[in-house]
Design a protein around this motif. Structure first.
Motif, PDB file in Angstrom:
ATOM      1  N   HIS A  89      16.472   1.730  -5.234  1.00 36.14           N
ATOM      2  CA  HIS A  89      16.445   3.067  -4.639  1.00 36.14           C
ATOM      3  C   HIS A  89      17.597   3.890  -5.204  1.00 36.14           C
ATOM      4  O   HIS A  89      18.706   3.376  -5.357  1.00 36.14           O
ATOM      5  N   LYS A  90      17.345   5.136  -5.531  1.00 34.12           N
ATOM      6  CA  LYS A  90      18.386   6.017  -6.059  1.00 34.12           C
ATOM      7  C   LYS A  90      18.880   6.936  -4.949  1.00 34.12           C
ATOM      8  O   LYS A  90      18.083   7.600  -4.301  1.00 34.12           O
ATOM      9  N   ILE A  91      20.192   6.953  -4.724  1.00 40.09           N
ATOM     10  CA  ILE A  91      20.790   7.952  -3.841  1.00 40.09           C
ATOM     11  C   ILE A  91      21.160   9.119  -4.746  1.00 40.09           C
ATOM     12  O   ILE A  91      21.930   8.957  -5.683  1.00 40.09           O
ATOM     13  N   LYS A 112      31.328   0.425  -3.481  1.00 36.09           N
ATOM     14  CA  LYS A 112      31.331   0.007  -4.877  1.00 36.09           C
ATOM     15  C   LYS A 112      30.202  -0.998  -5.046  1.00 36.09           C
ATOM     16  O   LYS A 112      29.525  -1.342  -4.070  1.00 36.09           O
ATOM     17  N   ALA A 113      29.971  -1.447  -6.243  1.00 35.27           N
ATOM     18  CA  ALA A 113      28.891  -2.400  -6.491  1.00 35.27           C
ATOM     19  C   ALA A 113      29.093  -3.621  -5.596  1.00 35.27           C
ATOM     20  O   ALA A 113      30.186  -4.167  -5.511  1.00 35.27           O
ATOM     21  N   GLY A 114      28.035  -4.014  -4.886  1.00 36.45           N
ATOM     22  CA  GLY A 114      28.103  -5.165  -3.996  1.00 36.45           C
ATOM     23  C   GLY A 114      28.300  -4.800  -2.536  1.00 36.45           C
ATOM     24  O   GLY A 114      28.151  -5.642  -1.658  1.00 36.45           O
ATOM     25  N   THR A 115      28.621  -3.542  -2.240  1.00 32.65           N
ATOM     26  CA  THR A 115      28.826  -3.101  -0.857  1.00 32.65           C
ATOM     27  C   THR A 115      27.483  -2.985  -0.141  1.00 32.65           C
ATOM     28  O   THR A 115      26.540  -2.413  -0.675  1.00 32.65           O
ATOM     29  N   LYS A 116      27.417  -3.508   1.072  1.00 34.58           N
ATOM     30  CA  LYS A 116      26.218  -3.370   1.914  1.00 34.58           C
ATOM     31  C   LYS A 116      26.310  -2.041   2.660  1.00 34.58           C
ATOM     32  O   LYS A 116      27.371  -1.685   3.171  1.00 34.58           O
ATOM     33  N   VAL A 117      25.202  -1.297   2.705  1.00 34.20           N
ATOM     34  CA  VAL A 117      25.174  -0.004   3.384  1.00 34.20           C
ATOM     35  C   VAL A 117      24.006   0.069   4.351  1.00 34.20           C
ATOM     36  O   VAL A 117      22.998  -0.615   4.181  1.00 34.20           O
ATOM     37  N   ASP A 118      24.178   0.900   5.377  1.00 31.66           N
ATOM     38  CA  ASP A 118      23.104   1.235   6.306  1.00 31.66           C
ATOM     39  C   ASP A 118      22.635   2.649   5.996  1.00 31.66           C
ATOM     40  O   ASP A 118      23.234   3.344   5.177  1.00 31.66           O
ATOM     41  N   LYS A 119      21.598   3.093   6.707  1.00 26.25           N
ATOM     42  CA  LYS A 119      21.065   4.433   6.453  1.00 26.25           C
ATOM     43  C   LYS A 119      22.093   5.532   6.704  1.00 26.25           C
ATOM     44  O   LYS A 119      22.051   6.565   6.074  1.00 26.25           O
ATOM     45  N   CYS A 124      29.855   8.696  -0.354  1.00 25.63           N
ATOM     46  CA  CYS A 124      30.702   9.534  -1.196  1.00 25.63           C
ATOM     47  C   CYS A 124      30.848  10.913  -0.567  1.00 25.63           C
ATOM     48  O   CYS A 124      30.271  11.180   0.487  1.00 25.63           O
ATOM     49  N   ILE A 125      31.593  11.761  -1.241  1.00 24.99           N
ATOM     50  CA  ILE A 125      31.740  13.169  -0.848  1.00 24.99           C
ATOM     51  C   ILE A 125      31.375  14.013  -2.059  1.00 24.99           C
ATOM     52  O   ILE A 125      31.754  13.694  -3.182  1.00 24.99           O
ATOM     53  N   VAL A 126      30.619  15.088  -1.818  1.00 25.37           N
ATOM     54  CA  VAL A 126      30.352  16.067  -2.867  1.00 25.37           C
ATOM     55  C   VAL A 126      30.942  17.389  -2.387  1.00 25.37           C
ATOM     56  O   VAL A 126      30.574  17.900  -1.335  1.00 25.37           O
ATOM     57  N   GLU A 127      31.893  17.899  -3.167  1.00 26.38           N
ATOM     58  CA  GLU A 127      32.534  19.169  -2.831  1.00 26.38           C
ATOM     59  C   GLU A 127      31.752  20.296  -3.478  1.00 26.38           C
ATOM     60  O   GLU A 127      31.503  20.294  -4.682  1.00 26.38           O
ATOM     61  N   ILE A 135      28.083  12.382   1.939  1.00 28.83           N
ATOM     62  CA  ILE A 135      26.733  11.972   1.547  1.00 28.83           C
ATOM     63  C   ILE A 135      26.492  10.581   2.119  1.00 28.83           C
ATOM     64  O   ILE A 135      27.293   9.670   1.911  1.00 28.83           O
ATOM     65  N   GLU A 136      25.396  10.446   2.853  1.00 29.95           N
ATOM     66  CA  GLU A 136      25.068   9.175   3.482  1.00 29.95           C
ATOM     67  C   GLU A 136      23.978   8.467   2.689  1.00 29.95           C
ATOM     68  O   GLU A 136      23.128   9.102   2.062  1.00 29.95           O
ATOM     69  N   ALA A 137      24.020   7.137   2.765  1.00 32.29           N
ATOM     70  CA  ALA A 137      22.948   6.346   2.149  1.00 32.29           C
ATOM     71  C   ALA A 137      21.702   6.599   2.985  1.00 32.29           C
ATOM     72  O   ALA A 137      21.757   6.609   4.209  1.00 32.29           O
ATOM     73  N   ASP A 138      20.594   6.822   2.349  1.00 34.01           N
ATOM     74  CA  ASP A 138      19.365   7.066   3.095  1.00 34.01           C
ATOM     75  C   ASP A 138      18.484   5.818   3.152  1.00 34.01           C
ATOM     76  O   ASP A 138      17.302   5.909   3.444  1.00 34.01           O
ATOM     77  N   VAL A 139      19.102   4.672   2.886  1.00 30.40           N
ATOM     78  CA  VAL A 139      18.376   3.411   2.905  1.00 30.40           C
ATOM     79  C   VAL A 139      19.364   2.290   3.226  1.00 30.40           C
ATOM     80  O   VAL A 139      20.549   2.389   2.926  1.00 30.40           O
ATOM     81  N   LYS A 140      18.865   1.243   3.855  1.00 32.93           N
ATOM     82  CA  LYS A 140      19.698   0.069   4.126  1.00 32.93           C
ATOM     83  C   LYS A 140      19.564  -0.873   2.940  1.00 32.93           C
ATOM     84  O   LYS A 140      18.467  -1.135   2.465  1.00 32.93           O
ATOM     85  N   GLY A 141      20.704  -1.357   2.443  1.00 35.94           N
ATOM     86  CA  GLY A 141      20.652  -2.257   1.300  1.00 35.94           C
ATOM     87  C   GLY A 141      22.024  -2.524   0.720  1.00 35.94           C
ATOM     88  O   GLY A 141      23.041  -2.394   1.402  1.00 35.94           O
ATOM     89  N   GLU A 142      22.036  -2.889  -0.560  1.00 35.04           N
ATOM     90  CA  GLU A 142      23.269  -3.225  -1.266  1.00 35.04           C
ATOM     91  C   GLU A 142      23.412  -2.329  -2.486  1.00 35.04           C
ATOM     92  O   GLU A 142      22.477  -2.159  -3.258  1.00 35.04           O
TER      93      GLU A 142
END
Length: 166
Positions: A89-91, A112-119, A124-127, A135-142
Motif C-alpha cells: 500500500h502506498k501512503i 522507519k522501515a520495519g515500524t508497525k502502524v495503525d490507521k 510524517c508532517i507535510v508543511e 499525515i496519518e497512515a490510512d492502513v494497518k501494517g508495517e
C-alpha cells in the motif's frame, strides 16, 4: 508622539514577528510599518529517468560460466518486482509541501522501515503555507520503505511510504 527609540523597537518587534503590516495612531500622529514581500524560490524535484540496461555491457561483465541475461528473463524479473509492489500500500502526500520525517530536528522519525502502524498513526508532517499537517497512515501494517528524504519537497499524490498491509 513616539520617540525615535520607541519606533526602532516597534520595527524590530514587527520584523521578528509574523505580522506583515502594523498601524499605530495616537493624538493625530499615524505610523504604518509594512514588511517587504518575501520572494520564495521553489525548485521542483528532478524527474526520475528510467534507464534501460544495455545488453552488450551486461554480457561483457559476465564470466564465461554465467548464462547471458536475455530480454525475456529481464522482463520476467521486472514483472515480478511490479507484482510485489502491487501488494504494498502506498501512503501518498495529500498536498504539495515539504516532507518532515520527525516533529523537530532533535527527535526520532515518526516511522522507519520495519515500524508497525495503525490507521491513525502519524507517519510524517507535510508543511504547506507555514501550516504543519500531520499525515496519518490510512492502513494497518508495517512500513516497508520510506520513499522520500527529510526536508524534501513533495507533490500532491506523490508516494511517501510503502506499507505491507496486515
Amino acid at each position: 508622539m513616539l520617540k525615535v527609540q520607541e519606533i526602532r523597537e516597534l520595527i524590530k518587534l514587527i520584523d521578528d514577528s509574523t505580522i506583515d503590516e502594523f498601524e499605530y495612531e495616537n493624538d493625530g500622529s499615524k505610523i504604518t510599518i509594512k514588511k517587504a514581500a518575501k520572494t520564495e524560490f521553489v525548485q521542483a524535484a528532478p524527474a526520475l529517468q528510467t534507464v534501460q540496461p544495455v545488453q552488450a555491457s551486461v554480457q561483457a561483465a559476465q564470466t564465461p560460466a554465467q548464462k547471458p541475461e536475455t530480454k525475456e528473463t529481464a522482463v520476467k524479473e521486472e514483472s515480478a518486482n511490479v507484482s510485489a509492489d502491487s501488494e504494498l500500500h502506498k501512503i501518498e502526500s495529500p498536498m504539495v509541501g515539504t516532507f518532515y520525517a520527525k516533529s523537530n530536528p532533535d527527535s526520532e522519525p515518526f516511522v522507519k522501515a520495519g515500524t508497525k502502524v495503525d490507521k491513525n498513526s502519524v507517519v510524517c508532517i507535510v508543511e504547506a503555507m507555514k501550516l504543519f499537517n500531520e499525515i496519518e497512515a490510512d492502513v494497518k501494517g508495517e512500513i516497508v520503505e520510506v520513499l522520500v528524504e527529510d526536508g524534501q519537497l513533495v507533490e500532491f499524490g506523490q508516494p511517501l511510504f510503502l506499507v505491507k498491509p496486515e
